[in-house]
Every structure is written in structure tokens, then in C-alpha cells.
Design a protein around this motif. Structure first.
Motif, PDB file in Angstrom:
ATOM      1  N   ILE A 209     -13.158  -3.402  42.802  1.00  0.00           N
ATOM      2  CA  ILE A 209     -12.602  -2.985  44.103  1.00  0.00           C
ATOM      3  C   ILE A 209     -12.749  -4.117  45.120  1.00  0.00           C
ATOM      4  CG2 ILE A 209     -12.867  -1.365  46.047  1.00  0.00           C
ATOM      5  CD1 ILE A 209     -13.674   0.786  44.023  1.00  0.00           C
ATOM      6  N   ALA A 212     -10.286  -6.905  44.297  1.00  0.00           N
ATOM      7  CA  ALA A 212      -8.923  -6.495  44.667  1.00  0.00           C
ATOM      8  C   ALA A 212      -8.726  -6.669  46.168  1.00  0.00           C
ATOM      9  CB  ALA A 212      -8.690  -5.036  44.273  1.00  0.00           C
ATOM     10  N   SER A 213      -9.748  -6.288  46.928  1.00  0.00           N
ATOM     11  CA  SER A 213      -9.609  -6.400  48.386  1.00  0.00           C
ATOM     12  C   SER A 213      -9.532  -7.872  48.803  1.00  0.00           C
ATOM     13  CB  SER A 213     -10.728  -5.655  49.116  1.00  0.00           C
ATOM     14  OG  SER A 213     -11.909  -6.415  49.139  1.00  0.00           O
ATOM     15  N   LEU A 214     -10.213  -8.752  48.059  1.00  0.00           N
ATOM     16  CA  LEU A 214     -10.150 -10.184  48.395  1.00  0.00           C
ATOM     17  C   LEU A 214      -8.759 -10.749  48.105  1.00  0.00           C
ATOM     18  CD1 LEU A 214     -13.599 -11.597  47.181  1.00  0.00           C
ATOM     19  CD2 LEU A 214     -12.940 -10.795  49.456  1.00  0.00           C
ATOM     20  N   HIS A 216      -5.984  -9.187  48.324  1.00  0.00           N
ATOM     21  CA  HIS A 216      -5.119  -8.775  49.430  1.00  0.00           C
ATOM     22  C   HIS A 216      -5.508  -9.478  50.726  1.00  0.00           C
ATOM     23  CE1 HIS A 216      -3.544  -4.778  47.517  1.00  0.00           C
ATOM     24  NE2 HIS A 216      -3.426  -5.820  46.728  1.00  0.00           N
ATOM     25  N   ASP A 217      -6.806  -9.602  50.927  1.00  0.00           N
ATOM     26  CA  ASP A 217      -7.291 -10.211  52.166  1.00  0.00           C
ATOM     27  C   ASP A 217      -6.821 -11.662  52.289  1.00  0.00           C
ATOM     28  OD1 ASP A 217      -9.222 -10.150  54.516  1.00  0.00           O
ATOM     29  OD2 ASP A 217      -9.986 -11.858  53.368  1.00  0.00           O
ATOM     30  N   ILE A 220      -3.356 -11.653  53.548  1.00  0.00           N
ATOM     31  CA  ILE A 220      -3.292 -11.302  54.976  1.00  0.00           C
ATOM     32  C   ILE A 220      -3.783 -12.463  55.838  1.00  0.00           C
ATOM     33  CG2 ILE A 220      -4.258  -9.748  56.742  1.00  0.00           C
ATOM     34  CD1 ILE A 220      -4.379  -7.582  54.523  1.00  0.00           C
ATOM     35  N   ASP A 221      -4.862 -13.103  55.396  1.00  0.00           N
ATOM     36  CA  ASP A 221      -5.467 -14.187  56.186  1.00  0.00           C
ATOM     37  C   ASP A 221      -4.832 -15.556  55.925  1.00  0.00           C
ATOM     38  OD1 ASP A 221      -7.166 -12.281  57.128  1.00  0.00           O
ATOM     39  OD2 ASP A 221      -8.949 -12.984  56.078  1.00  0.00           O
ATOM     40  N   ARG A 226     -10.800 -19.994  48.011  1.00  0.00           N
ATOM     41  CA  ARG A 226     -11.741 -18.882  47.782  1.00  0.00           C
ATOM     42  C   ARG A 226     -12.676 -19.345  46.675  1.00  0.00           C
ATOM     43  NH1 ARG A 226     -13.541 -14.439  50.122  1.00  0.00           N
ATOM     44  NH2 ARG A 226     -11.451 -13.872  50.844  1.00  0.00           N
ATOM     45  N   LEU A 249      -7.019  -2.391  41.234  1.00  0.00           N
ATOM     46  CA  LEU A 249      -7.393  -1.072  41.758  1.00  0.00           C
ATOM     47  C   LEU A 249      -7.047   0.023  40.760  1.00  0.00           C
ATOM     48  CD1 LEU A 249      -6.399  -1.060  45.527  1.00  0.00           C
ATOM     49  CD2 LEU A 249      -8.673  -1.246  44.516  1.00  0.00           C
ATOM     50  N   ILE A 272     -11.930   2.846  48.989  1.00  0.00           N
ATOM     51  CA  ILE A 272     -10.660   2.098  48.978  1.00  0.00           C
ATOM     52  C   ILE A 272      -9.894   2.385  50.273  1.00  0.00           C
ATOM     53  CG2 ILE A 272      -8.453   1.783  47.768  1.00  0.00           C
ATOM     54  CD1 ILE A 272      -9.963   2.419  45.141  1.00  0.00           C
ATOM     55  N   LEU A 275     -11.619   0.585  53.171  1.00  0.00           N
ATOM     56  CA  LEU A 275     -11.327  -0.855  53.231  1.00  0.00           C
ATOM     57  C   LEU A 275     -10.013  -1.099  53.966  1.00  0.00           C
ATOM     58  CD1 LEU A 275     -12.352  -1.858  49.592  1.00  0.00           C
ATOM     59  CD2 LEU A 275     -13.319  -2.820  51.680  1.00  0.00           C
ATOM     60  N   VAL A 276      -9.039  -0.269  53.666  1.00  0.00           N
ATOM     61  CA  VAL A 276      -7.740  -0.431  54.324  1.00  0.00           C
ATOM     62  C   VAL A 276      -7.865  -0.067  55.814  1.00  0.00           C
ATOM     63  CG1 VAL A 276      -5.333   0.323  54.370  1.00  0.00           C
ATOM     64  CG2 VAL A 276      -6.502   0.014  52.170  1.00  0.00           C
ATOM     65  N   GLU A 279      -9.586  -2.889  57.594  1.00  0.00           N
ATOM     66  CA  GLU A 279      -8.691  -4.044  57.726  1.00  0.00           C
ATOM     67  C   GLU A 279      -7.622  -3.776  58.799  1.00  0.00           C
ATOM     68  OE1 GLU A 279      -9.489  -6.733  56.124  1.00  0.00           O
ATOM     69  OE2 GLU A 279      -7.705  -7.979  56.328  1.00  0.00           O
ATOM     70  N   LYS A 310     -14.873  -1.854  56.715  1.00  0.00           N
ATOM     71  CA  LYS A 310     -14.394  -3.012  55.944  1.00  0.00           C
ATOM     72  C   LYS A 310     -15.454  -3.570  55.005  1.00  0.00           C
ATOM     73  CE  LYS A 310     -13.528  -7.686  56.701  1.00  0.00           C
ATOM     74  NZ  LYS A 310     -13.393  -8.837  57.545  1.00  0.00           N
ATOM     75  N   LYS A 365     -15.071 -21.592  51.489  1.00  0.00           N
ATOM     76  CA  LYS A 365     -13.821 -21.027  52.033  1.00  0.00           C
ATOM     77  C   LYS A 365     -13.692 -21.575  53.449  1.00  0.00           C
ATOM     78  CE  LYS A 365     -16.235 -16.863  53.533  1.00  0.00           C
ATOM     79  NZ  LYS A 365     -16.462 -15.445  53.402  1.00  0.00           N
TER      80      LYS A 365
HETATM   81  C1  FPP Z   1     -12.942 -10.041  53.442  1.00  0.00           C
HETATM   82  O1  FPP Z   1     -12.942 -10.190  54.821  1.00  0.00           O
HETATM   83  C2  FPP Z   1     -12.206  -8.775  53.135  1.00  0.00           C
HETATM   84  C3  FPP Z   1     -12.732  -7.540  53.004  1.00  0.00           C
HETATM   85  C4  FPP Z   1     -14.178  -7.317  53.052  1.00  0.00           C
HETATM   86  C5  FPP Z   1     -11.875  -6.327  52.805  1.00  0.00           C
HETATM   87  C6  FPP Z   1     -10.386  -6.541  52.934  1.00  0.00           C
HETATM   88  C7  FPP Z   1      -9.619  -5.261  52.767  1.00  0.00           C
HETATM   89  C8  FPP Z   1      -8.291  -5.207  52.618  1.00  0.00           C
HETATM   90  C9  FPP Z   1      -7.427  -6.423  52.575  1.00  0.00           C
HETATM   91  C10 FPP Z   1      -7.623  -3.876  52.481  1.00  0.00           C
HETATM   92  C11 FPP Z   1      -7.048  -3.677  51.116  1.00  0.00           C
HETATM   93  C12 FPP Z   1      -8.110  -3.153  50.217  1.00  0.00           C
HETATM   94  C13 FPP Z   1      -7.985  -3.018  48.857  1.00  0.00           C
HETATM   95  C14 FPP Z   1      -9.056  -2.331  48.128  1.00  0.00           C
HETATM   96  C15 FPP Z   1      -6.830  -3.534  48.114  1.00  0.00           C
HETATM   97  P1  FPP Z   1     -12.976 -11.583  55.577  1.00  0.00           P
HETATM   98  O2  FPP Z   1     -11.601 -12.075  55.752  1.00  0.00           O
HETATM   99  O3  FPP Z   1     -13.783 -11.355  56.794  1.00  0.00           O
HETATM  100  O4  FPP Z   1     -13.825 -12.479  54.604  1.00  0.00           O
HETATM  101  P2  FPP Z   1     -13.443 -13.822  53.902  1.00  0.00           P
HETATM  102  O5  FPP Z   1     -13.842 -14.877  54.850  1.00  0.00           O
HETATM  103  O6  FPP Z   1     -14.275 -13.838  52.646  1.00  0.00           O
HETATM  104  O7  FPP Z   1     -11.987 -13.833  53.638  1.00  0.00           O
END
Ligand code: FPP
Ligand code: MG
Length: 459
Positions: A209, A212-214, A216-217, A220-221, A226, A249, A272, A275-276, A279, A310, A365
Motif C-alpha cells: 500500500i 503504491a502511494s509512492l 502515485h505521489d 503528483i509531485d 526516489r 493496490l 487507502i 491516504l487519498v 493527499e 497521509k 530524493k
Molecule cells: C509521500 O509524501 C506520500 C504519501 C505518504 C502518500 C501519498 C498518497 C497518495 C498519492 C494518494 C494515493 C494513495 C494510494 C494508496 C494509491 P511526500 O510527497 O511528502 O513524501 P516524499 O518526499 O517521499 O515524496
């Protein structure tokens, strides 16, 4: 052998210590506004002498439990390495996760397994394994599914394989090339009877889990790196990275269902969603996303809620799930949950601090990414309280030239970093006191040491 405490042991009745200020922080009852950082406790020991009546009662319980437990003697300043305590289990973690992720589609297989190539910190599985072992002492309070499942059970499908692997029901004669690997190919782990197969699988699910979130993250970021390597989105593109996360997931959900424990399924499925939600909350720095926000206590409440959803929810709910799978008594389940919640919050606060203080090379990172992404995290939020001019920058998400540097300078001149660290320390302390009534032993030491490590970490 799992050590059992007599069912009438006082530990069953032991209340979980709770603090009483929910109006201030809905998640962990910590005061949100407090005087400047005070000296933090640097060393935690299982043999700490407690002053309160509660502590006296706990100590009595511990002695009772110690009579029936093979407790490792703790003396003074033993250095404990939590990783070593569950090293055998962790050795197999990546291999098992890769098996859970196997797909007959070669590209999907590669992308889904990409982040398992480099060793992550494995914080979540490590905590689940330590919690499983630390709570093995607890008297059992069987729930709906009292029999512990075998390794084979947790790999056994619930539905008929012809339905599960029906990539095209019109062609039932041909086996699906996308089917999961067979049970036989799967699952190596050591024979440690203090950790149940279901708990070990839970540890793998938490990593799935999280990973998977990483995936996607990073999309987004717009992250390019990584774990000191190109991010999956950089290597394979956004579409494949997102789909690989979705696939992960899906496989995590299948594994979760096969634990055959609805309460645990409910907890991890909620993670799950959390987390969304977290975010999503992060996309805005304040609840109403004003253009010229003014600092208020609500700013911190919002930030902490986002942080819990989160980052801490996965840890808190998986620690709770570990205790539930261990059929532990409610007081132990609550303690595991409280430990995870507080440690998770401390973990993210330190993460937010490191973003200001550590170089990208050391972090593996991009550093300083939060402000670049327009995010106001704890160090800035604390600085904002005494520097109202930050509000305008927060409102426009540090988007104008010079905004990021200006914000960084103000944070550096303020006590924001110090206050962030102090708040993280409070959570770490709370995590430790949540499990103070666990009997002394290696796994409890490991959980305590995790709190120390979270506070000391540099990546
Ligand atoms: C890292 O944050 C990211 C998370 C802890 C969770 C991100 C959650 C989502 C993208 C929602 C989707 C969820 C799922 C399960 C698919 P950060 O950006 O602060 O850390 P970083 O520096 O390691 O990127
Ligand atoms: Mg990120």
C-alpha cells in the motif's frame, strides 16, 4: 511458541493511558500551542522509573507478566537494532512482495516491481513485525475467527480459480497469462512462532500500500528521483506509474481478503481512503484555501489532520491490525494503535523538518521540495505564527519568484524547525508511553528504539 499470559492476568484489565485534551488535537490529544521547545528526553529505557500511580500499577502488571515470560534482561544503555530483531522476516519481505506482484504481462510486471528493486526503509513492515512479536505475550481474546491461519490458507483463493483468473470467460480453456503465480512458487519465511503467517502477510500488505502511494505521489509531485534512482514516472512515464500503483493496490486487496478477517480488511481499506483524503487535503494549505490566509490554531489542526491521514493512518491501523490478528485483548489492541498513531505523526513531522535541513543527496530524493510544491508544512506553519507576512506567500503557494527563498529564510530565522522537532518528540514520547505496560523484551525495546531512530533519522 507463543507465550501465553493466564487469562485472568491483570494485563487484560489494564487500561490504556490516554491524555485528555482532545479539543486541542483531535488525533492524539497533544497540545498544539506550547512554549518554546523544551529539553527533550534523549534516551528511553524499558526500565525507566515511572512516578505516577498508573506507572506503579503497570510495573506491578509487568512483574506479574515477567513471572510467566522469558524476558530478556535489559541493562542500562543497551543499543538495540530494531532491524536485527526481525531481520529473518525482513530478509524474505522483498521476495514475497515481488511474488505478490507477479504479472504475466511483462511490462506491468517490470513497472510494478520497480520500487522493490532498491531497498526501501521498510519502516511499516518493520513496525508490524515488531508489534506482532511485542504483543505475542498478550492473553488471547478470540474474535470471529479464532483459529490462526496457516501459510497455505493465506494464499488460498476464496473464490473459484476459474472465476478469479477469468481474463475472458468466453475462453475458459486457455489459462490467463495474467494470473497470479501458483501457491507452490510462493512464500518463504522463517519458522518464528511469535509472528503469525497472517501478521507477516500484513507486513507485506503495508509495504504494498505504501509503495503504491509512492508511485502515485511521485506523479503528483513530478518527482524525478526516489530511493536514489530515477522515479518510476521518470523511467516509465506517468500513465504506467499510475497503473502500476493501481495494480499494486489490487494485489494488496487480494492478499488482504485472504487474511479472512473482515475487521482487518476494513482497517486497511480505510487506510487507502485515508491516504487519498490526506493527499487531497495537502492540495490546499488551509481548510478554505484563502488567497490571504491568516494564521490561526485551525491552521495547525488542519495540518495535523492531513498529516495523520497521509502518513500516520497506515502505521496506526496496521499496528492495530497486527494486534487484532494476534487475537490480543482490547487494551493491547488500543495500545498498538496509539503507538502507531503517535509514531506516525512524529515520523512525518521529522520528514517535514528534513525537507528543510538535509541535502537531496543525503535524502535520496529532492530536498526542499515541499515549498517548491507550494506546501506549507510544520516548520513554516510554526514560523508563520510569529511572521504574519508568510500568509501572503502561503496564499499564493510560493509561486512568485523569490517566494521560496524568502519563506526558507524566514523559517531559518524563526523557531519553526525547533518547534517541529519538539512536537515530534512529544508524539514519540506518547508512542513509548502507549506501550509501557507491555512486558520488557526485545520486541518492546525495538518499538521504543524505533521512536529514538525516527527522531534521529537523516533520511
Ligand atoms: C509521500 O509524501 C506520500 C504519501 C505518504 C502518500 C501519498 C498518497 C497518495 C498519492 C494518494 C494515493 C494513495 C494510494 C494508496 C494509491 P511526500 O510527497 O511528502 O513524501 P516524499 O518526499 O517521499 O515524496
Ligand atoms: Mg512526494
Amino acid at each position: 511458541m507463543r507465550v501465553r499470559v493466564p487469562p485472568n492476568s491483570a494485563i487484560l484489565q489494564a487500561p490504556v493511558p490516554t491524555s485528555a485534551a482532545p479539543a486541542i488535537c483531535p488525533w492524539c490529544s497533544t497540545r498544539l500551542l506550547y512554549p518554546r521547545a523544551r529539553p527533550s528526553r534523549r534516551h528511553f529505557s524499558s526500565t525507566r522509573i515511572h512516578a505516577s500511580a498508573w506507572a506503579a500499577a503497570v510495573s506491578k502488571i509487568q512483574n506479574t507478566v515477567a513471572d510467566v515470560l522469558p524476558v530478556r534482561p535489559t541493562s542500562g544503555n543497551i543499543t538495540i537494532d530494531p532491524l536485527k530483531i526481525v531481520a529473518e522476516e525482513l530478509k524474505f519481505l522483498n521476495k514475497n512482495i515481488r511474488q505478490l506482484l507477479g504479472s504475466g504481462h511483462p511490462i506491468l510486471d517490470t513497472v510494478a516491481k520497480y520500487y522493490t528493486q532498491s531497498e526501501g526503509k521498510h519502516v511499516r513492515p518493520l513496525l508490524v513485525l515488531l508489534m506482532s512479536r511485542a504483543t505475542a505475550f498478550a492473553a488471547k481474546q478470540p474474535r470471529h475467527n479464532p483459529e490462526s491461519l496457516s501459510r497455505r490458507d493465506i494464499d488460498t483463493p476464496i473464490s473459484s480459480p476459474t472465476v478469479l483468473y477469468d481474463n475472458n470467460p468466453d475462453q475458459t480453456a486457455s489459462p490467463s497469462p495474467l494470473a497470479e503465480p501458483s501457491n507452490e512458487a510462493r512464500y518463504a519465511f522463517p519458522d518464528d512462532a511469535t509472528i503469525l503467517p497472517t501478521q507477516r502477510r500484513l507486513a507485506e500488505i503495508t509495504e504494498l500500500i505504501h509503495t503504491a502511494s509512492l508511485l502515485h505521489d511521485d506523479v503528483i509531485d513530478h518527482s524525478t528521483t526516489r530511493r536514489s534512482a530515477p522515479s518510476a514516472n521518470t523511467e516509465f512515464g506517468n500513465k504506467m506509474a499510475v497503473l502500476a500503483g493501481d495494480f499494486m493496490l489490487g494485489r494488496a486487496s487480494v492478499a488482504l481478503a485472504r487474511l479472512r478477517d473482515p475487521e482487518v480488511v476494513e482497517l486497511l481499506a480505510t487506510v487507502i481512503a485515508n491516504l487519498v483524503e490526506g493527499e487531497f487535503m495537502q492540495l490546499k494549505n488551509t481548510a478554505s484555501d484563502e488567497k490571504y490566509p491568516a494564521w490561526s490554531e485551525q491552521t495547525i489542526t488542519y495540518y495535523l489532520q492531513k498529516t495523520y491521514l497521509k502518513s500516520a493512518s497506515l502505521i496506526s491501523k496496521s499496528c492495530r491490525a497486527a494486534a487484532l490478528l494476534g487475537q490480543c485483548a482490547p487494551s493491547v489492541v488500543e495500545a498498538a494503535y496509539s503507538y502507531g498513531k503517535n509514531l506516525g505523526l512524529a515520523f512525518q513531522l521529522v520528514d517535514d523538518m528534513l525537507d528543510y535541513t538535509i541535502s537531496g543527496t543525503e535524502l535520496g530524493k529532492p530536498a526542499g521540495a515541499d515549498l517548491e510544491l507550494g506546501l506549507a508544512t510544520a516548520p513554516l506553519i510554526f514560523a508563520w505564527r510569529s511572521h504574519p507576512e508568510l500568509g501572503e506567500l502561503v496564499g499564493r503557494k510560493f509561486s512568485e519568484e523569490g517566494d521560496v527563498q524568502r519563506a526558507r529564510d524566514i523559517v531559518a530565522q524563526s523557531d519553526g524547525l525547533e518547534e517541529t522537532r519538539a512536537l515530534a518528540q512529544e508524539y514519540a514520547d506518547k508512542a513509548i508511553s502507549s506501550i509501557s505496560f507491555f512486558p520488557n523484551g526485545e520486541a518492546k525495546d525495538g518499538l521504543e528504539e524505533m521512536c529514538v531512530k525516527v527522531m534521529k533519522r537523516r533520511k
